[in-house]
Scaffold this motif. Structure first.
Motif, PDB file in Angstrom:
ATOM      1  N   THR A 120       0.838  -1.132  -0.025  1.00  0.00           N
ATOM      2  CA  THR A 120      -0.044  -0.028   0.013  1.00  0.00           C
ATOM      3  C   THR A 120       1.022   1.272  -0.034  1.00  0.00           C
ATOM      4  O   THR A 120       2.207   0.987   0.110  1.00  0.00           O
ATOM      5  CB  THR A 120      -0.823   0.010   1.160  1.00  0.00           C
ATOM      6  OG1 THR A 120      -0.086  -0.030   2.553  1.00  0.00           O
ATOM      7  CG2 THR A 120      -1.958  -1.101   1.247  1.00  0.00           C
ATOM      8  N   GLU A 121       0.339   2.375  -0.280  1.00  0.00           N
ATOM      9  CA  GLU A 121       0.915   3.590  -0.130  1.00  0.00           C
ATOM     10  C   GLU A 121       1.657   3.919   1.209  1.00  0.00           C
ATOM     11  O   GLU A 121       0.823   3.409   2.304  1.00  0.00           O
ATOM     12  CB  GLU A 121       0.206   5.098  -0.465  1.00  0.00           C
ATOM     13  CG  GLU A 121      -0.269   4.887  -2.009  1.00  0.00           C
ATOM     14  CD  GLU A 121       0.958   4.994  -2.926  1.00  0.00           C
ATOM     15  OE1 GLU A 121       2.080   5.687  -2.450  1.00  0.00           O
ATOM     16  OE2 GLU A 121       0.948   4.060  -3.969  1.00  0.00           O
ATOM     17  N   LEU A 122       2.727   4.504   1.443  1.00  0.00           N
ATOM     18  CA  LEU A 122       3.114   4.925   2.616  1.00  0.00           C
ATOM     19  C   LEU A 122       2.130   6.043   3.437  1.00  0.00           C
ATOM     20  O   LEU A 122       1.662   6.871   2.797  1.00  0.00           O
ATOM     21  CB  LEU A 122       4.367   5.794   2.486  1.00  0.00           C
ATOM     22  CG  LEU A 122       5.642   4.949   2.398  1.00  0.00           C
ATOM     23  CD1 LEU A 122       6.932   5.830   1.934  1.00  0.00           C
ATOM     24  CD2 LEU A 122       5.874   4.082   3.573  1.00  0.00           C
ATOM     25  N   GLU A 123       2.030   5.725   4.663  1.00  0.00           N
ATOM     26  CA  GLU A 123       1.202   6.545   5.502  1.00  0.00           C
ATOM     27  C   GLU A 123       2.213   7.407   6.507  1.00  0.00           C
ATOM     28  O   GLU A 123       2.801   6.755   7.082  1.00  0.00           O
ATOM     29  CB  GLU A 123       0.004   5.827   6.092  1.00  0.00           C
ATOM     30  CG  GLU A 123      -0.946   5.265   5.251  1.00  0.00           C
ATOM     31  CD  GLU A 123      -2.065   4.643   5.933  1.00  0.00           C
ATOM     32  OE1 GLU A 123      -2.432   5.030   7.050  1.00  0.00           O
ATOM     33  OE2 GLU A 123      -2.421   3.442   5.422  1.00  0.00           O
ATOM     34  N   LEU A 124       1.864   8.488   6.858  1.00  0.00           N
ATOM     35  CA  LEU A 124       2.562   9.146   7.785  1.00  0.00           C
ATOM     36  C   LEU A 124       1.526   9.695   8.759  1.00  0.00           C
ATOM     37  O   LEU A 124       0.220  10.468   8.368  1.00  0.00           O
ATOM     38  CB  LEU A 124       3.393  10.298   7.498  1.00  0.00           C
ATOM     39  CG  LEU A 124       4.602   9.660   6.665  1.00  0.00           C
ATOM     40  CD1 LEU A 124       4.342   9.813   5.424  1.00  0.00           C
ATOM     41  CD2 LEU A 124       5.650  10.995   6.784  1.00  0.00           C
ATOM     42  N   TRP A 125       1.643   9.578  10.376  1.00  0.00           N
ATOM     43  CA  TRP A 125       0.595  10.233  11.178  1.00  0.00           C
ATOM     44  C   TRP A 125       1.176  10.245  12.569  1.00  0.00           C
ATOM     45  O   TRP A 125       2.263   9.682  12.824  1.00  0.00           O
ATOM     46  CB  TRP A 125      -0.561   9.496  11.174  1.00  0.00           C
ATOM     47  CG  TRP A 125      -0.575   8.084  11.753  1.00  0.00           C
ATOM     48  CD1 TRP A 125      -0.231   7.010  11.159  1.00  0.00           C
ATOM     49  CD2 TRP A 125      -0.802   7.496  13.139  1.00  0.00           C
ATOM     50  NE1 TRP A 125      -0.200   5.749  11.882  1.00  0.00           N
ATOM     51  CE2 TRP A 125      -0.833   6.347  13.284  1.00  0.00           C
ATOM     52  CE3 TRP A 125      -1.183   8.177  14.189  1.00  0.00           C
ATOM     53  CZ2 TRP A 125      -0.677   5.555  14.237  1.00  0.00           C
ATOM     54  CZ3 TRP A 125      -1.294   7.642  15.483  1.00  0.00           C
ATOM     55  CH2 TRP A 125      -1.171   6.243  15.516  1.00  0.00           C
ATOM     56  N   ASP A 126       0.964  11.422  13.353  1.00  0.00           N
ATOM     57  CA  ASP A 126       1.247  11.591  14.445  1.00  0.00           C
ATOM     58  C   ASP A 126       0.563  11.350  15.739  1.00  0.00           C
ATOM     59  O   ASP A 126      -0.877  11.631  15.542  1.00  0.00           O
ATOM     60  CB  ASP A 126       2.122  13.047  14.625  1.00  0.00           C
ATOM     61  CG  ASP A 126       3.163  13.145  13.847  1.00  0.00           C
ATOM     62  OD1 ASP A 126       4.047  12.876  14.125  1.00  0.00           O
ATOM     63  OD2 ASP A 126       2.960  13.668  12.723  1.00  0.00           O
ATOM     64  N   SER A 127       0.847  10.629  16.872  1.00  0.00           N
ATOM     65  CA  SER A 127      -0.017  10.601  17.790  1.00  0.00           C
ATOM     66  C   SER A 127       0.673  11.611  18.935  1.00  0.00           C
ATOM     67  O   SER A 127       1.436  12.080  18.835  1.00  0.00           O
ATOM     68  CB  SER A 127       0.086   9.119  18.622  1.00  0.00           C
ATOM     69  OG  SER A 127       1.317   8.865  18.908  1.00  0.00           O
ATOM     70  N   GLU A 128       0.068  11.608  20.217  1.00  0.00           N
ATOM     71  CA  GLU A 128       0.463  12.629  21.023  1.00  0.00           C
ATOM     72  C   GLU A 128       2.167  12.168  21.397  1.00  0.00           C
ATOM     73  O   GLU A 128       2.798  12.906  21.702  1.00  0.00           O
ATOM     74  CB  GLU A 128      -0.420  12.444  22.354  1.00  0.00           C
ATOM     75  CG  GLU A 128       0.020  13.517  23.313  1.00  0.00           C
ATOM     76  CD  GLU A 128      -1.016  13.273  24.517  1.00  0.00           C
ATOM     77  OE1 GLU A 128      -0.465  13.624  25.576  1.00  0.00           O
ATOM     78  OE2 GLU A 128      -2.060  12.827  24.603  1.00  0.00           O
TER      79      GLU A 128
END
Length: 136
Positions: free
Chosen positions: A97-105
């Protein structure tokens, strides 16, 4: 009685030989060997090298019936460079799949899913604590 840790994660596969090659060559796991599990069934246990004490094993379970896959990954592997691994898998015609970037606390995440030869979906994730990013 107290539970201690995850012992093994079982993945159904249609061909042990094909799946062992994929998990060792594409993801870098080590195979302990093919085992006779009795009743005509076979399996193979894979692990990371070096194998951390009490780390979960990945057990490939050869099945004769069609493999049922899910729309979501059942587990993930942590890595230290998800973008490079993603590019390497794409270069070898791996289904990703495509790369995903996300941030948590607490953390910054870079992730994607990859599919083994039977279509089992595996999440690959790189987790970097925000405190570590701030220091660099």
């Amino acid at each position: 009685m107290t539970l201690k840790h995850v012992g093994s994660i079982f993945i159904p596969v249609s061909s042990l030989e094909q799946s062992i090659a994929w998990y060792t060559e594409r993801l870098g796991l080590v195979c302990r060997g093919i085992e006779d599990w009795g009743g005509g069934s076979r399996g193979a246990t894979l692990f990371f090298q070096p194998h951390p004490e009490h780390a979960a094993l990945l057990s490939l379970a050869e099945r004769m019936e069609p493999i049922q896959t899910e729309d979501f990954p059942r587990f993930n592997f942590q890595c230290d460079d998800a973008e490079t691994l993603h590019a390497e898998l794409q270069a070898t015609n791996g289904r990703v799949t495509e790369l995903e970037l996300w941030d948590s606390e607490w953390n910054h995440h870079v992730l994607f899913d990859v599919f083994d030869p039977d279509g089992n979906r595996i999440n690959i994730i790189q987790v970097t604590p925000h405190a570590q990013i701030a220091k660099s």
